[in-house]
Design an enzyme around this catalytic site. Structure first.
Site, PDB file in Angstrom:
ATOM      1  N   ASN A 181      39.623  -0.631 115.183  1.00 33.50           N
ATOM      2  CA  ASN A 181      40.126   0.105 116.344  1.00 33.50           C
ATOM      3  C   ASN A 181      40.913  -0.860 117.232  1.00 33.50           C
ATOM      4  O   ASN A 181      40.328  -1.747 117.857  1.00 33.50           O
ATOM      5  CB  ASN A 181      38.940   0.709 117.103  1.00 33.50           C
ATOM      6  CG  ASN A 181      39.363   1.489 118.338  1.00 33.50           C
ATOM      7  OD1 ASN A 181      40.511   1.402 118.777  1.00 33.50           O
ATOM      8  ND2 ASN A 181      38.442   2.244 118.903  1.00 33.50           N
ATOM      9  N   HIS A 193      44.519   8.446 116.448  1.00 35.37           N
ATOM     10  CA  HIS A 193      43.968   7.144 116.840  1.00 35.37           C
ATOM     11  C   HIS A 193      42.872   6.725 115.860  1.00 35.37           C
ATOM     12  O   HIS A 193      41.970   7.505 115.551  1.00 35.37           O
ATOM     13  CB  HIS A 193      43.411   7.242 118.264  1.00 35.37           C
ATOM     14  CG  HIS A 193      42.579   6.059 118.635  1.00 35.37           C
ATOM     15  ND1 HIS A 193      43.066   4.780 118.543  1.00 35.37           N
ATOM     16  CD2 HIS A 193      41.302   5.954 119.076  1.00 35.37           C
ATOM     17  CE1 HIS A 193      42.123   3.932 118.912  1.00 35.37           C
ATOM     18  NE2 HIS A 193      41.045   4.625 119.239  1.00 35.37           N
ATOM     19  N   CYS A 239      42.283   3.612 124.610  1.00 32.44           N
ATOM     20  CA  CYS A 239      42.799   4.019 123.289  1.00 32.44           C
ATOM     21  C   CYS A 239      43.829   5.140 123.372  1.00 32.44           C
ATOM     22  O   CYS A 239      44.541   5.395 122.399  1.00 32.44           O
ATOM     23  CB  CYS A 239      41.653   4.449 122.396  1.00 32.44           C
ATOM     24  SG  CYS A 239      40.444   3.143 122.157  1.00 32.44           S
TER      25      CYS A 239
HETATM   26  N1  COA Z   1      24.810  -2.470 111.399  1.00 32.28           N
HETATM   27  C1  COA Z   1      23.648  -1.939 111.019  1.00 32.28           C
HETATM   28  N2  COA Z   1      22.984  -1.018 111.739  1.00 32.28           N
HETATM   29  C2  COA Z   1      23.531  -0.658 112.903  1.00 32.28           C
HETATM   30  C3  COA Z   1      24.754  -1.185 113.366  1.00 32.28           C
HETATM   31  C4  COA Z   1      25.392  -2.121 112.555  1.00 32.28           C
HETATM   32  N3  COA Z   1      26.573  -2.681 112.888  1.00 32.28           N
HETATM   33  N4  COA Z   1      25.063  -0.610 114.553  1.00 32.28           N
HETATM   34  C5  COA Z   1      24.068   0.249 114.832  1.00 32.28           C
HETATM   35  N5  COA Z   1      23.146   0.224 113.833  1.00 32.28           N
HETATM   36  C6  COA Z   1      21.913   0.992 113.710  1.00 32.28           C
HETATM   37  C7  COA Z   1      21.398   1.477 115.036  1.00 32.28           C
HETATM   38  O1  COA Z   1      20.603   0.486 115.649  1.00 32.28           O
HETATM   39  C8  COA Z   1      20.596   2.679 114.623  1.00 32.28           C
HETATM   40  O2  COA Z   1      19.364   2.256 114.140  1.00 32.28           O
HETATM   41  P1  COA Z   1      18.026   3.111 114.451  1.00 32.28           P
HETATM   42  O3  COA Z   1      18.276   4.450 113.794  1.00 32.28           O
HETATM   43  O4  COA Z   1      16.955   2.297 113.800  1.00 32.28           O
HETATM   44  O5  COA Z   1      17.955   3.197 115.923  1.00 32.28           O
HETATM   45  C9  COA Z   1      21.369   3.242 113.423  1.00 32.28           C
HETATM   46  O6  COA Z   1      22.204   2.165 112.969  1.00 32.28           O
HETATM   47  C10 COA Z   1      22.235   4.435 113.788  1.00 32.28           C
HETATM   48  O7  COA Z   1      22.976   4.096 114.972  1.00 32.28           O
HETATM   49  P2  COA Z   1      23.952   5.095 115.637  1.00 32.28           P
HETATM   50  O8  COA Z   1      24.607   4.428 116.819  1.00 32.28           O
HETATM   51  O9  COA Z   1      23.257   6.392 115.865  1.00 32.28           O
HETATM   52  O10 COA Z   1      25.012   5.239 114.446  1.00 32.28           O
HETATM   53  P3  COA Z   1      26.201   6.237 114.287  1.00 32.28           P
HETATM   54  O11 COA Z   1      26.103   6.945 113.005  1.00 32.28           O
HETATM   55  O12 COA Z   1      26.414   7.049 115.521  1.00 32.28           O
HETATM   56  O13 COA Z   1      27.442   5.240 114.142  1.00 32.28           O
HETATM   57  C11 COA Z   1      29.188   4.355 115.515  1.00 32.28           C
HETATM   58  C12 COA Z   1      27.704   4.318 115.186  1.00 32.28           C
HETATM   59  C13 COA Z   1      29.430   3.384 116.671  1.00 32.28           C
HETATM   60  C14 COA Z   1      29.964   3.888 114.297  1.00 32.28           C
HETATM   61  C15 COA Z   1      29.600   5.796 115.891  1.00 32.28           C
HETATM   62  O14 COA Z   1      28.699   6.313 116.840  1.00 32.28           O
HETATM   63  C16 COA Z   1      30.986   5.852 116.448  1.00 32.28           C
HETATM   64  O15 COA Z   1      31.955   5.568 115.772  1.00 32.28           O
HETATM   65  N6  COA Z   1      31.108   6.274 117.715  1.00 32.28           N
HETATM   66  C17 COA Z   1      32.395   6.329 118.368  1.00 32.28           C
HETATM   67  C18 COA Z   1      32.767   4.933 118.788  1.00 32.28           C
HETATM   68  C19 COA Z   1      34.205   4.874 119.184  1.00 32.28           C
HETATM   69  O16 COA Z   1      35.026   5.432 118.522  1.00 32.28           O
HETATM   70  N7  COA Z   1      34.481   4.124 120.247  1.00 32.28           N
HETATM   71  C20 COA Z   1      35.803   3.963 120.700  1.00 32.28           C
HETATM   72  C21 COA Z   1      36.305   5.238 121.288  1.00 32.28           C
HETATM   73  S1  COA Z   1      38.005   5.284 121.188  1.00 32.28           S
END
Ligand code: COA
Length: 336
Positions: A284, A254, A107
């Site tokens: 993304n 980004h 990215c």
């Molecule tokens: N739909 C519903 N629930 C989902 C889900 C989805 N698509 N994806 C994950 N969950 C659930 C998880 O299983 C978790 O459940 P639990 O609490 O029962 O275990 C809950 O939602 C929270 O998950 P978590 O991963 O802690 O959520 P979050 O608030 O951190 O959001 C992201 C997840 C991926 C959106 C966030 O962490 C993020 O954006 N991270 C950066 C990713 C990124 O930018 N990657 C590229 C880098 S350039």
């Protein structure tokens, strides 16, 4: 010196509701956690190279030129493991036998590529560089993984860079670039390279579990890293350029997650109305993210000549980068 811009999105749209039909997720979850409403995905007849050619042609048109003497494609979803796609893109654009290579920095590929292109120009290796960020990354995302499937989208964004003076509109400021390989496993596709091989010495033994062909992502730690690294890097680029935050007309960060973009802007104290956003429509798109964002802003007339833009990106590697840019006032076409 930025002289042209173009973008291209594949026509197939996948909405959050479409995704929710095959995955245990919902439009509400995806929208509130990421800001994404829909993304574009490549159909079987499109790939990184075809997207790159479309975006590249538009950037050349925007610059009002038909030639370039180097082509760089930043991608983390290569057309093939070998060779690079850039030579083929150059040929398909009718640019002849020019210097052409791919660059992999996930990215942050757009910031690394801009710095590389500026380097080619500074050393006299090239006068005009066509630089394209192109990704068909959804082909590396496991459609059964609800943690990653909603986040990524496909597309390409391109710019033309030419020699120019540092005080002219279009000038890019000093770059801040960085990396942390100790955290490489936070975002990785394990298989397909030399570490975890597709074939074992030609014996035909299947050595790779099916899921290892797909992206693995540790969302939480990445989120924190993204906010910290982008804020620090953006601050450093501002300092190198001798700009105050108040000088910034647009923060073009980004588009990893709307919450990440907003958190970085808050850290930097950039007011909300100066924060550029298009993640709701594209997700993304890795190396294509920042140029697609700039193209969108310019095409709808929100980015005007002389405005000051702060660019910043973060991604797998880990890697990150930032730079300042004075917008040159370009013709930009809407992506569709
Ligand atoms: N739909 C519903 N629930 C989902 C889900 C989805 N698509 N994806 C994950 N969950 C659930 C998880 O299983 C978790 O459940 P639990 O609490 O029962 O275990 C809950 O939602 C929270 O998950 P978590 O991963 O802690 O959520 P979050 O608030 O951190 O959001 C992201 C997840 C991926 C959106 C966030 O962490 C993020 O954006 N991270 C950066 C990713 C990124 O930018 N990657 C590229 C880098 S350039």
């Amino acid at each position: 010196m930025l002289r042209g811009i173009g973008g291209f999105l594949p026509p197939t749209t996948v909405t959050n509701d479409d995704l929710s039909r095959g995955l245990d997720t919902s439009d509400e979850w995806i929208r509130t956690r990421t800001g994404i409403r829909e993304r574009r995905v490549v159909s079987r007849d499109l790939s990184t190279g075809t997207l790159a050619v479309e975006a590249g042609a538009r950037a050349l048109r925007s610059a009002g030129i038909t030639g370039a003497d180097a082509v760089i494609v930043a991608t983390t979803s290569p057309e093939r493991l070998c060779p690079a796609v850039a030579p083929e893109v150059a040929t398909r654009l009718g640019l002849g036998t020019v210097a052409a290579f791919d660059l992999t920095s996930a990215c942050s590929g757009f910031l690394y590529g801009l710095a590389t292109a500026e380097g080619l120009i500074a050393t006299g290796t090239a006068d005009t560089v066509l630089f394209i960020g192109s990704e068909a990354f959804t082909t590396l995302v496991n459609p059964r993984d609800r943690a990653t499937a909603p986040i990524f989208g496909d597309g390409a964004g391109a710019v033309v860079l030419r020699r120019g003076a540092p005080d002219e509109p279009g000038a890019l400021g000093p770059f801040d670039l960085g990396s942390d390989g100790a955290l490489a496993d936070l975002l990785a596709v394990p298989a397909g390279g030399s570490r975890q091989r597709a074939a074992d010495g030609g014996l035909g033994h299947a050595t790779v579990p099916a899921d290892d062909w797909y992206l693995r992502m540790a969302g939480r730690p990445l989120y924190t890293q993204a906010v910290d690294r982008m804020s620090q890097s953006a601050r450093s680029a501002l300092k190198k350029a001798d700009w105050a935050v108040a000088d910034v007309d647009w923060f073009a960060g980004h588009q990893a997650n709307l919450r990440i973009v907003r958190a970085v802007a808050e850290e930097l104290e950039v007011p909300g109305e100066r924060v550029a956003v298009n993640i709701d429509r594209v997700g993304n798109t890795l190396a294509a993210s920042v140029p697609l964002l700039l193209n969108d802003l310019a095409a709808r007339g929100d980015l005007r000549a002389g405005q000051r833009v702060l660019l910043s990106a973060f991604g797998a590697g880990l890697s990150w980068g930032s730079a300042t840019l004075v917008w040159p006032g370009l013709r930009a076409e809407p992506v569709d």
